[in-house]
Design an enzyme around this catalytic site. Structure first.
Site, mmCIF file in Angstrom:
data_model
loop_
_atom_site.group_PDB
_atom_site.id
_atom_site.type_symbol
_atom_site.label_atom_id
_atom_site.label_comp_id
_atom_site.label_asym_id
_atom_site.label_seq_id
_atom_site.Cartn_x
_atom_site.Cartn_y
_atom_site.Cartn_z
ATOM 1 N N HIS A 197 53.699 -24.921 -19.063
ATOM 2 C CA HIS A 197 53.505 -23.485 -19.333
ATOM 3 C C HIS A 197 53.284 -22.749 -18.004
ATOM 4 O O HIS A 197 52.187 -22.233 -17.722
ATOM 5 C CB HIS A 197 52.271 -23.360 -20.236
ATOM 6 C CG HIS A 197 52.128 -22.066 -20.960
ATOM 7 N ND1 HIS A 197 52.007 -20.863 -20.321
ATOM 8 C CD2 HIS A 197 52.066 -21.806 -22.281
ATOM 9 C CE1 HIS A 197 51.858 -19.908 -21.234
ATOM 10 N NE2 HIS A 197 51.901 -20.459 -22.430
ATOM 11 N N GLU A 295 58.830 -21.367 -18.556
ATOM 12 C CA GLU A 295 58.300 -22.674 -18.957
ATOM 13 C C GLU A 295 59.425 -23.636 -19.319
ATOM 14 O O GLU A 295 60.250 -23.321 -20.169
ATOM 15 C CB GLU A 295 57.383 -22.490 -20.170
ATOM 16 C CG GLU A 295 56.367 -21.389 -19.970
ATOM 17 C CD GLU A 295 55.667 -20.998 -21.274
ATOM 18 O OE1 GLU A 295 55.552 -21.837 -22.179
ATOM 19 O OE2 GLU A 295 55.253 -19.832 -21.381
HETATM 20 O O1 TA6 Z 1 54.408 -20.140 -24.136
HETATM 21 C C1 TA6 Z 1 54.291 -18.923 -24.791
HETATM 22 C C2 TA6 Z 1 53.136 -19.000 -25.765
HETATM 23 O O2 TA6 Z 1 53.306 -20.087 -26.613
HETATM 24 C C3 TA6 Z 1 53.007 -17.679 -26.518
HETATM 25 O O3 TA6 Z 1 53.463 -17.773 -27.840
HETATM 26 C C4 TA6 Z 1 51.556 -17.286 -26.396
HETATM 27 O O4 TA6 Z 1 50.852 -17.560 -27.534
HETATM 28 C C5 TA6 Z 1 51.075 -18.073 -25.219
HETATM 29 O O5 TA6 Z 1 51.912 -19.190 -25.051
HETATM 30 C C6 TA6 Z 1 49.626 -18.486 -25.311
HETATM 31 O O6 TA6 Z 1 49.229 -19.197 -24.198
HETATM 32 P P1 TA6 Z 1 47.704 -19.554 -23.996
HETATM 33 O O7 TA6 Z 1 47.700 -20.389 -22.772
HETATM 34 O O8 TA6 Z 1 46.980 -18.262 -23.824
HETATM 35 O O9 TA6 Z 1 47.271 -20.318 -25.210
#
Ligand code: TA6
EC number: 5.1.3.15
Length: 338
Positions: A197, A295
């Site tokens: 991510h 990502e």
């Molecule tokens: O990768 C995108 C995602 O899955 C979004 O849908 C959003 O919810 C985000 O990641 C959330 O990331 P976090 O690290 O805040 O849990």
């Protein structure tokens, strides 16, 4: 401390003593890690924020990277110029009460949404150092660290499979190389989804562009992440004018993020198959302007691994035109139209 009883002096003293002990435990584990796995000048362990252990990789060219063992989260990757490439959100905490919000958190064994906690458990757990090296090639001295995560009572409750995840982080000159290998150590097959991510710093989100995704089918999760809309990308470059949460399926091995300064960050991957582009826009008013997540993911089609077999994916991140990376420089003005 509104509405709460004040702790007694002796209770306060006891908690000061236990806090002191906690710091000592971390300090000695950092000392142990350096003794066992440290390579002076190339791979060093230190106490990071909230006393949490961090491994620091330093390349002879001047590039560096830092990874917290909690979540195996790479939180810093700097070019020899000292410019940071990654982004850590201002709301990030390092006390292990929640995953580190920024850098390169893991999503494993679920990208989400799904049955498990969002993005799985790998980003909530301490990974163990298995090996370090700094000399795969005598001319390069690429510093490298390998960390592992295996099943525990905690993970088995959420995901009933025995596994070994092996994550290797190394610097090849200015490039950051990330490799994830998931080995099935169980006696039955398992499926998982995963992602890195990756938060990348941008000058201003309105100036950022992701290229390499034109023509692809993507799942737009912006309205309802549980019921994504399937769309086709017709833009040469993805730009950001609102909340963006898109999973590009079967994306090419090479994708670039132009960070708005004239420089770009290239991601060259193998095995990941999909690319997620996320910017939270006004849902994170304090910081959305300064980062874009690009990502590498395995989501459209889950990975299936048979007993004794493994799944491997890699990404090499590099900066294109590093002289223009500096985020504190004004953007070069566009030439006036003739
Ligand atoms: O990768 C995108 C995602 O899955 C979004 O849908 C959003 O919810 C985000 O990641 C959330 O990331 P976090 O690290 O805040 O849990």
């Amino acid at each position: 401390m509104r509405g709460q009883a004040r702790p007694s002096v002796s209770a306060a003293r006891r908690s000061a003593v236990s806090a002191h002990r906690a710091v000592n435990v971390v300090a000695s584990s950092v000392a142990d890690l350096n003794k066992k796995h440290g390579i002076p000048g190339s791979v060093e362990f230190k106490e990071g924020k909230s006393g949490s252990p961090v491994v620091v990789l330093k390349h002879a060219c001047g590039a560096s990277a830092e990874m917290y063992l909690f979540g195996a989260c790479v939180t810093s990757w700097k070019q020899p110029s000292g410019d940071e490439v990654l982004y850590v959100r201002p709301d990030a905490v390092f006390d292990k009460s929640k995953p580190i919000s920024g850098g390169v958190p893991h999503c494993f064994p679920q990208f989400g949404p799904g049955a498990m906690q969002q993005h799985g458990f790998a980003r909530n757990l301490d990974w163990a150092v298995s090996t370090t090296s700094a000399d795969p090639n005598p001319d390069e001295k690429d510093p490298s660290v390998e960390v592992v995560l295996t099943e525990s009572d905690y993970t088995l409750k959420m995901w009933p499979h025995k596994f070994k995840a092996v994550y290797t982080v190394s610097l090849h000159g200015e490039q950051l190389n990330l490799q994830l290998r998931v080995i099935n150590t169980d006696d039955k097959p398992f499926d998982f989804t995963a992602a890195l991510h990756t938060y990348i710093e941008v000058l201003e989100i309105a100036k950022a562009k992701v290229t390499g995704l034109k023509g692809l089918t993507y799942l737009c999760k912006a309205v309802d992440p549980k019921v994504p809309e399937t769309k086709k990308e017709d833009r040469d470059a993805v730009t950001f004018t609102g909340y963006t949460d898109s999973v590009y399926l079967n994306s090419p091995a090479h994708v670039e993020l132009e960070v708005g300064t004239g420089a770009a960050v290239a991601l060259d991957s193998t095995g990941w198959e999909d690319t997620v582009v996320w910017n939270p826009h006004l849902t994170m008013k304090d910081c959305y302007q300064h980062f874009c997540c690009v990502e590498n993911a395995k989501f459209g089609k889950a990975a299936t691994v048979k007993p004794g077999e493994s799944w491997t994916a890699t990404v090499t991140m590099s900066v294109v035109d590093v002289s223009k990376l500096k985020h504190d420089l004004e953007c070069t003005p566009e030439p006036a139209p003739m």
